[in-house]
Design a protein around this motif. Structure first.
Motif, PDB file in Angstrom:
ATOM      1  N   GLU A  45       0.954  -2.166   1.604  1.00 48.89           N
ATOM      2  CA  GLU A  45       0.743  -0.849   2.193  1.00 48.89           C
ATOM      3  C   GLU A  45       0.120  -1.027   3.562  1.00 48.89           C
ATOM      4  OE1 GLU A  45      -0.628   3.465   0.423  1.00 48.89           O
ATOM      5  OE2 GLU A  45      -1.690   1.669  -0.224  1.00 48.89           O
ATOM      6  N   VAL A  70      -0.844   4.148  -2.474  1.00 43.43           N
ATOM      7  CA  VAL A  70      -0.277   3.485  -3.654  1.00 43.43           C
ATOM      8  C   VAL A  70      -1.416   3.086  -4.591  1.00 43.43           C
ATOM      9  CG1 VAL A  70       1.055   1.516  -4.503  1.00 43.43           C
ATOM     10  CG2 VAL A  70       1.704   2.620  -2.359  1.00 43.43           C
ATOM     11  N   SER A 110       1.806  -0.353  -9.357  1.00 45.79           N
ATOM     12  CA  SER A 110       3.207  -0.730  -9.253  1.00 45.79           C
ATOM     13  C   SER A 110       3.646  -1.364 -10.563  1.00 45.79           C
ATOM     14  CB  SER A 110       3.399  -1.730  -8.100  1.00 45.79           C
ATOM     15  OG  SER A 110       4.693  -2.298  -8.114  1.00 45.79           O
ATOM     16  N   LEU A 123       6.451   3.029  -8.278  1.00 43.20           N
ATOM     17  CA  LEU A 123       5.099   3.104  -7.733  1.00 43.20           C
ATOM     18  C   LEU A 123       4.429   4.381  -8.201  1.00 43.20           C
ATOM     19  CD1 LEU A 123       5.718   2.115  -3.977  1.00 43.20           C
ATOM     20  CD2 LEU A 123       5.017   0.608  -5.863  1.00 43.20           C
ATOM     21  N   CYS A 155       1.590   6.877  -6.869  1.00 41.84           N
ATOM     22  CA  CYS A 155       0.885   7.184  -5.634  1.00 41.84           C
ATOM     23  C   CYS A 155       0.031   8.433  -5.827  1.00 41.84           C
ATOM     24  CB  CYS A 155       1.864   7.427  -4.485  1.00 41.84           C
ATOM     25  SG  CYS A 155       3.016   6.075  -4.184  1.00 41.84           S
ATOM     26  N   TYR A 194       0.854  -5.380  -3.650  1.00 39.41           N
ATOM     27  CA  TYR A 194       1.228  -5.121  -5.040  1.00 39.41           C
ATOM     28  C   TYR A 194       2.474  -5.923  -5.415  1.00 39.41           C
ATOM     29  CZ  TYR A 194      -1.818  -1.091  -4.363  1.00 39.41           C
ATOM     30  OH  TYR A 194      -2.899  -0.294  -4.075  1.00 39.41           O
ATOM     31  N   PHE A 202       6.044  -6.371  -7.033  1.00 32.50           N
ATOM     32  CA  PHE A 202       7.135  -5.402  -7.043  1.00 32.50           C
ATOM     33  C   PHE A 202       8.446  -6.113  -7.342  1.00 32.50           C
ATOM     34  CE2 PHE A 202      10.364  -2.706  -4.948  1.00 32.50           C
ATOM     35  CZ  PHE A 202      10.056  -1.490  -5.543  1.00 32.50           C
TER      36      PHE A 202
END
Length: 355
Positions: free
Chosen positions: A57, A91, A94, A99, A101, A345, A347
């Motif tokens: 992010e 965020v 995850s 995600l 948020c 994160y 992912f």
């Protein structure tokens, strides 16, 4: 489909990134239907699990909407925007391509989205008043996202210590669970005395139908069984000690709990092979000599049986376990206000509708 057998075409398409895959829908009617075909979705998600990524992010101005940098072991670095949410968000978790948020200007508003397909769901508000119910800043202590791709469902967990306005927490641990099937929140209450660091909160792991957090003392793992709404403590390997020169992190490794212990010179990798009996095995021991200068500020973010992504203040590195080679995947050119690991994160790209 031409000169190639159907299965060969499916295998090729299953290895495409989501965006190019969706563009192939215009080729013919058969390809148009592929992205909603259960067999192809299963094949695509299985292939994507082999290719871990890191989402970072990026920090912009307080008024700007969130954007992400995607670090992909196979395809390099790309930018991902969350502008389709039409909100300024942070965020919080995850899991398997989705995600969770939270809205920055509007406390208590949560979204679950697939940043690759740009699908999203605005969660209904729960009845708890976050500013007077959760400690310390109106946000839940723990935020977890459990995405089960086999069942095409997800859960969002908000958990925190109860406090009435102007008072300290009283030890009552409130847990709110959103279920995508029912589109409703449910609540259960327990009494706990667990504490968590920022990194502990970020590294929530969903395996075996439960969400897992490493506690701040790194003395055990706190797990929430989503089938029975029960908290459970899981022991760490006997050989793992947390103290001077040793840091411990919790990750997902191909569907198993993984524990990474970092000291000044070594990185030990543990995997829980037997979840019910809580049996851990050390699967690798990695010398950190060649990145010695980075060790104090390095944090593991994502993992498979073949590679590990780690973030420093300004870099994302990948370590290939078979070749034992380190590689820089991403580097911040300007001066970042926060270390990359603070907002990084694990992912992977999946076809999973969040709505």
């Amino acid at each position: 489909m031409g000169i190639f057998p159907d299965e060969v075409i499916l295998q090729i398409l299953a290895r495409l990134p989501v965006k190019p895959l969706f563009k192939t829908k215009t080729v013919c009617k058969l390809w148009y239907r592929l992205v909603s075909d259960k067999y192809f979705i299963k094949l695509y998600n299985e292939e994507s699990a082999k290719n871990p990524m890191v989402l970072i992010e990026t920090s912009g101005s307080p008024e700007s909407r969130s954007s992400l940098v995607c670090v992909d072991n196979l395809r390099g670095v790309s930018e991902v925007s969350l502008d389709f949410l039409k909100d300024r968000v942070k965020v919080r978790a995850s899991c398997n391509g989705l995600l969770c948020c939270s809205s920055i200007p509007d406390k208590g508003v949560y979204y679950v989205c697939n940043p690759m397909t740009r699908d999203f769901k605005l969660l209904p508000r729960c009845r708890e008043r976050p500013v007077t119910r959760f400690y310390p800043d109106g946000e839940a202590t723990l935020v977890g996202l459990a995405c089960d791709v086999s069942k095409n469902k997800f859960n969002v967990v908000l958990a925190g210590y109860h406090r009435t306005f102007g008072h300290r927490p009283d030890g009552t641990f409130i847990c709110l669970i959103f279920d995508s099937d029912s589109n409703k929140w449910k609540k259960f209450v327990s009494h706990r005395d667990d504490h968590f660091t920022h990194m502990n909160k970020n590294q929530v792991v969903f395996v075996n139908g439960a969400l897992h957090w490493l506690t701040g003392s790194c003395s055990y793992i706190l797990a929430l069984d989503l089938d029975y709404d029960v908290w459970r403590k899981i022991s760490l390997p006997d050989e793992v000690s947390y103290g001077t020169g040793n840091r411990v992190y919790l990750l997902d490794s191909d569907g198993c709990l993984s524990l990474i212990q970092i000291s000044d010179a070594w990185m030990n990798i543990w995997v829980m092979k037997d979840y019910e009996k809580e049996v851990w095995y050390m699967v690798d021991r990695v010398s950190l000599r060649c990145i010695r200068g980075l060790v104090p500020g390095i944090f593991p973010i994502a993992q498979t049986g073949e590679c590990i992504f780690l973030a420093t203040h300004k870099q994302v590195l990948v370590y290939h376990q078979k070749s034992r080679v380190w590689k820089e995947m991403y580097s911040v050119k300007n001066s970042a206000s926060l270390p990359l690991w603070f907002s990084a994160y694990a992912f992977r790209s999946t076809i999973f509708p969040s709505d």
